[in-house]
Design an enzyme around this catalytic site. Structure first.
Site, PDB file in Angstrom:
ATOM      1  N   GLU A 191       6.585 -34.781 -38.799  1.00 35.54           N
ATOM      2  CA  GLU A 191       7.763 -34.283 -39.521  1.00 35.54           C
ATOM      3  C   GLU A 191       8.956 -34.633 -38.653  1.00 35.54           C
ATOM      4  O   GLU A 191       9.146 -34.055 -37.589  1.00 35.54           O
ATOM      5  CB  GLU A 191       7.625 -32.770 -39.748  1.00 35.54           C
ATOM      6  CG  GLU A 191       8.488 -32.270 -40.880  1.00 35.54           C
ATOM      7  CD  GLU A 191       9.847 -31.828 -40.405  1.00 35.54           C
ATOM      8  OE1 GLU A 191      10.761 -32.700 -40.345  1.00 35.54           O
ATOM      9  OE2 GLU A 191      10.001 -30.644 -40.090  1.00 35.54           O
ATOM     10  N   LYS A 251       2.296 -27.105 -27.815  1.00 34.40           N
ATOM     11  CA  LYS A 251       3.338 -27.254 -26.786  1.00 34.40           C
ATOM     12  C   LYS A 251       4.703 -26.958 -27.385  1.00 34.40           C
ATOM     13  O   LYS A 251       5.196 -27.711 -28.228  1.00 34.40           O
ATOM     14  CB  LYS A 251       3.357 -28.663 -26.203  1.00 34.40           C
ATOM     15  CG  LYS A 251       4.254 -28.718 -24.954  1.00 34.40           C
ATOM     16  CD  LYS A 251       4.680 -30.109 -24.578  1.00 34.40           C
ATOM     17  CE  LYS A 251       5.986 -30.519 -25.205  1.00 34.40           C
ATOM     18  NZ  LYS A 251       7.175 -29.750 -24.753  1.00 34.40           N
ATOM     19  N   CYS A 262      16.465 -30.417 -39.365  1.00 36.80           N
ATOM     20  CA  CYS A 262      16.080 -31.779 -39.751  1.00 36.80           C
ATOM     21  C   CYS A 262      16.467 -32.078 -41.197  1.00 36.80           C
ATOM     22  O   CYS A 262      16.763 -33.213 -41.534  1.00 36.80           O
ATOM     23  CB  CYS A 262      14.593 -32.000 -39.525  1.00 36.80           C
ATOM     24  SG  CYS A 262      13.594 -30.658 -40.134  1.00 36.80           S
ATOM     25  N   GLU A 292      21.177 -39.197 -37.278  1.00 37.20           N
ATOM     26  CA  GLU A 292      21.047 -37.741 -37.259  1.00 37.20           C
ATOM     27  C   GLU A 292      21.864 -37.206 -36.075  1.00 37.20           C
ATOM     28  O   GLU A 292      21.585 -37.528 -34.917  1.00 37.20           O
ATOM     29  CB  GLU A 292      19.562 -37.387 -37.081  1.00 37.20           C
ATOM     30  CG  GLU A 292      19.270 -35.925 -37.239  1.00 37.20           C
ATOM     31  CD  GLU A 292      17.774 -35.615 -37.163  1.00 37.20           C
ATOM     32  OE1 GLU A 292      17.088 -36.146 -36.273  1.00 37.20           O
ATOM     33  OE2 GLU A 292      17.312 -34.823 -37.995  1.00 37.20           O
TER      34      GLU A 292
HETATM   35  P1  NDP Z   1      11.988 -34.711 -29.148  1.00 42.77           P
HETATM   36  O1  NDP Z   1      11.398 -35.429 -30.294  1.00 42.77           O
HETATM   37  O2  NDP Z   1      12.004 -35.363 -27.822  1.00 42.77           O
HETATM   38  O3  NDP Z   1      11.237 -33.299 -28.953  1.00 42.77           O
HETATM   39  C1  NDP Z   1      10.290 -32.723 -29.803  1.00 42.77           C
HETATM   40  C2  NDP Z   1       9.060 -32.245 -29.031  1.00 42.77           C
HETATM   41  O4  NDP Z   1       8.319 -33.364 -28.537  1.00 42.77           O
HETATM   42  C3  NDP Z   1       9.373 -31.415 -27.807  1.00 42.77           C
HETATM   43  O5  NDP Z   1       8.374 -30.438 -27.617  1.00 42.77           O
HETATM   44  C4  NDP Z   1       9.325 -32.461 -26.711  1.00 42.77           C
HETATM   45  O6  NDP Z   1       9.183 -31.931 -25.425  1.00 42.77           O
HETATM   46  C5  NDP Z   1       8.136 -33.272 -27.127  1.00 42.77           C
HETATM   47  N1  NDP Z   1       8.076 -34.623 -26.577  1.00 42.77           N
HETATM   48  C6  NDP Z   1       9.075 -35.369 -26.017  1.00 42.77           C
HETATM   49  N2  NDP Z   1       8.607 -36.596 -25.677  1.00 42.77           N
HETATM   50  C7  NDP Z   1       7.299 -36.629 -26.028  1.00 42.77           C
HETATM   51  C8  NDP Z   1       6.289 -37.631 -25.950  1.00 42.77           C
HETATM   52  N3  NDP Z   1       6.521 -38.844 -25.463  1.00 42.77           N
HETATM   53  N4  NDP Z   1       5.034 -37.332 -26.391  1.00 42.77           N
HETATM   54  C9  NDP Z   1       4.775 -36.124 -26.928  1.00 42.77           C
HETATM   55  N5  NDP Z   1       5.705 -35.144 -27.025  1.00 42.77           N
HETATM   56  C10 NDP Z   1       6.951 -35.387 -26.599  1.00 42.77           C
HETATM   57  O7  NDP Z   1      13.446 -34.265 -29.532  1.00 42.77           O
HETATM   58  P2  NDP Z   1      14.639 -33.897 -28.510  1.00 42.77           P
HETATM   59  O8  NDP Z   1      14.488 -32.488 -28.164  1.00 42.77           O
HETATM   60  O9  NDP Z   1      14.700 -34.851 -27.381  1.00 42.77           O
HETATM   61  O10 NDP Z   1      15.902 -34.125 -29.421  1.00 42.77           O
HETATM   62  C11 NDP Z   1      16.470 -35.434 -29.546  1.00 42.77           C
HETATM   63  C12 NDP Z   1      16.963 -35.673 -30.932  1.00 42.77           C
HETATM   64  O11 NDP Z   1      15.871 -35.605 -31.835  1.00 42.77           O
HETATM   65  C13 NDP Z   1      17.929 -34.630 -31.443  1.00 42.77           C
HETATM   66  O12 NDP Z   1      19.228 -34.921 -31.098  1.00 42.77           O
HETATM   67  C14 NDP Z   1      17.708 -34.686 -32.922  1.00 42.77           C
HETATM   68  O13 NDP Z   1      18.501 -35.690 -33.480  1.00 42.77           O
HETATM   69  C15 NDP Z   1      16.270 -35.056 -33.056  1.00 42.77           C
HETATM   70  N6  NDP Z   1      15.403 -33.907 -33.339  1.00 42.77           N
HETATM   71  C16 NDP Z   1      14.941 -33.767 -34.599  1.00 42.77           C
HETATM   72  C17 NDP Z   1      14.155 -32.696 -34.919  1.00 42.77           C
HETATM   73  C18 NDP Z   1      13.661 -32.535 -36.298  1.00 42.77           C
HETATM   74  O14 NDP Z   1      13.071 -31.512 -36.621  1.00 42.77           O
HETATM   75  N7  NDP Z   1      13.861 -33.512 -37.147  1.00 42.77           N
HETATM   76  C19 NDP Z   1      13.809 -31.656 -33.964  1.00 42.77           C
HETATM   77  C20 NDP Z   1      14.312 -31.915 -32.634  1.00 42.77           C
HETATM   78  C21 NDP Z   1      15.074 -32.994 -32.376  1.00 42.77           C
HETATM   79  P3  NDP Z   1      10.548 -31.549 -24.635  1.00 42.77           P
HETATM   80  O15 NDP Z   1      11.137 -30.421 -25.348  1.00 42.77           O
HETATM   81  O16 NDP Z   1      10.107 -31.140 -23.324  1.00 42.77           O
HETATM   82  O17 NDP Z   1      11.380 -32.772 -24.640  1.00 42.77           O
END
Ligand code: NDP
Length: 481
Positions: free
Chosen positions: A262, A188, A296, A393
């Protein structure tokens, strides 16, 4: 290039836009299940270009039924074809995918920049080449698994959920090792960046990958939840926020599903007084402004030795004044668009909190485009370890600067974080690098460089940055038994 010693003064560059005519964005996209694009049962959602707010395409939102269909297709492909195929045959498919990615690299890079907002310079020179290299690298492992030391049997069906900051690169980190080990996948992509994953689905067709080995289900958090919770999934691999990572860990607790997470980071980039300062300044800039800081492992906390702090800050500000913010498709652009309105709001909020808590905010003079989501490169001084901008973060182009006097103080401050993903050390002394690397609680420690990625190097965190490693031989462990 700039020759000015004064902040804010740069030569104008003529625009150098990359043509977007190489990509063919369809009006709408279905899900990729069992080797074909199919309609979803749920609603559709829109993906936008964050640099312009232009709607790019309508994307199917997979519901529970669609996720079930994708998992069933992955299970069939696993049982009947992929797990039975010799590793040397699986390798041929991976090599083919790697070559097609290299051949279609410009198309992938342009599409990534349009959907994500990252500068073409980065998608073209960093993301896509490493994506191709990742498939090449794991193709090489497919017939040598018995030498890796983690068992030779695949796990089964892998549910893989990836974020929006490196859409294609995270896809490669997930899919390449899973397939090399004989697993099939349902992936996904993030809601805001689905387009390159859907182009990758076309590449799977072009490579004649057996149907069902790779399935792509688009959607939001609910789709991810359905995938993680599906009873016929053997492995969950997630990259994203620590909050969602914890929710996933709770969902799979008590099941036989294997998990790798991760998650977030708040890396210290440590500059000692004997470091080559200009080189360190380049490393600081690359550490926090690469990919708009949506990284990240970003070096979001600069720890600089007090005796050189003034000099480092002076040169850093001068360098920041030369960064070009704007059109991601312009080859001169250093900092592109923030990926979404939600992320921009989060960066603004935390930066405002930084000021309210007493830190001093600075950005170079820079004109931001009138449409789209933008944030200037920003640094905060007078930051204490208790400030939220030093602990949370921000995931944007925002650097918090702290100082230290001794190596022991640097280590104590660097490790004073719930995260443990990465760190950087800038010094002239090899012995100091080795000592610091031993003492820093971070999965990756870069020495006199930052944000360097290679398919042969393992990557992953300690503490709230998650568990499991991706990349290198270690990256096979999460997909073998
Ligand atoms: P999320 O953790 O929500 O998104 C990562 C992935 O998980 C996306 O594909 C998301 O879908 C999906 N997802 C969301 N909720 C669920 C769930 N309950 N069960 C399974 N999968 C889920 O990150 P965000 O995009 O909301 O970003 C929020 C914050 O997270 C950022 O501001 C940043 O600080 C941090 N972040 C950190 C990352 C890293 O690599 N360390 C990467 C991204 C974000 P969808 O896109 O539809 O929400």
């Amino acid at each position: 290039m700039t020759t000015s010693a004064e902040p804010g003064v740069t030569f104008d560059y003529a625009p150098a836009p990359e043509s977007r005519s190489i990509v063919d964005i369809k009006a709408s996209y279905g899900l990729f299940v069992d080797g074909e694009f199919v309609d979803g049962h749920g609603k559709a959602f829109k993906t936008v270009n964050p640099a312009t707010e232009e709607v790019l395409a309508e994307i199917a939102e997979a519901d529970d039924h669609d996720v079930d269909r994708a998992v069933k297709a992955a299970r069939r492909a696993y049982d009947r074809v992929w797990s039975k195929m010799p590793g040397s045959e699986r390798a041929k498919y991976l090599y083919r995918i790697a070559r097609i990615i290299a051949e279609r690299s410009r198309e992938l890079a342009v599409l990534e920049s349009i959907d994500n907002g990252k500068p073409i310079r980065e998608s073209r020179d960093v993301d896509v080449p490493i994506v191709s290299a990742h498939f090449f690298y794991y193709a090489g492992w497919a017939d040598k698994l018995k030498y890796a030391g983690f068992g030779e049997q695949p796990l089964g069906v892998a549910a893989q959920i990836i974020p929006w900051n490196f859409p294609l690169l995270m896809l490669a980190w997930k899919i390449a090792p899973a397939l090399a080990c004989g697993n099939t996948v349902v992936l996904k992509p993030a809601e805001t960046t689905p387009l390159t994953a859907l182009l990758f689905a076309e590449i799977c067709q072009q490579a004649d990958l057996p149907p069902g080995v790779v399935n792509i289900v688009t959607g939001a958090g609910g789709t991810g939840q359905a995938l993680v919770g599906h009873s016929d999934v053997d492995k969950v691999a997630f990259t994203g926020s620590t909050e969602v990572g914890k929710a996933i860990a709770r969902t799979v607790a008590g099941t036989t599903k294997r998990v790798t997470l991760e998650l977030g980071g708040k890396a210290a980039n440590i500059v000692f007084d004997d470091a080559p300062i200009d080189q360190a300044v380049e490393g600081i800039v690359n550490g926090i402004f690469f990919n708009q800081g949506h990284v990240c492992c970003a070096g979001s906390r600069l720890l600089v030795q007090e005796s050189v702090a003034e000099d480092v800050l002076h040169r850093l500000k001068r360098r920041m004044s030369t960064l070009r913010v704007g059109d991601p498709l312009d080859k001169n652009t250093d900092i592109g668009a923030i990926n979404s309105a939600e992320q921009l709001a989060r960066i603004r909020e935390l930066s405002d909190v930084g000021e309210a808590e007493g830190a001093a905010r600075w950005s170079p003079a820079c004109e931001l485009p009138s449409h789209g989501y933008w944030f200037p490169p920003t640094l905060f001084t007078d930051v204490t370890q208790a400030h939220r901008i030093a602990r949370e973060e921000i995931f944007g182009p925002v650097l918090s600067v702290l100082t230290f006097r001794t190596p022991a103080e640097a280590v104590a401050k660097a490790n004073n974080t719930p995260y443990g993903l990465s760190a950087g050390v800038w010094t002239d002394k090899g012995s100091r690098i080795l000592k610091m690397a031993n003492e820093l609680r971070a999965g990756v420690v870069w020495a006199n460089t930052f944000n360097k990625f290679d398919p042969t190097s393992p990557f992953g965190g300690y503490k709230e940055s998650g568990y499991g490693r991706e990349g290198g031989r270690h990256g096979l462990e999460g997909y073998l038994r």
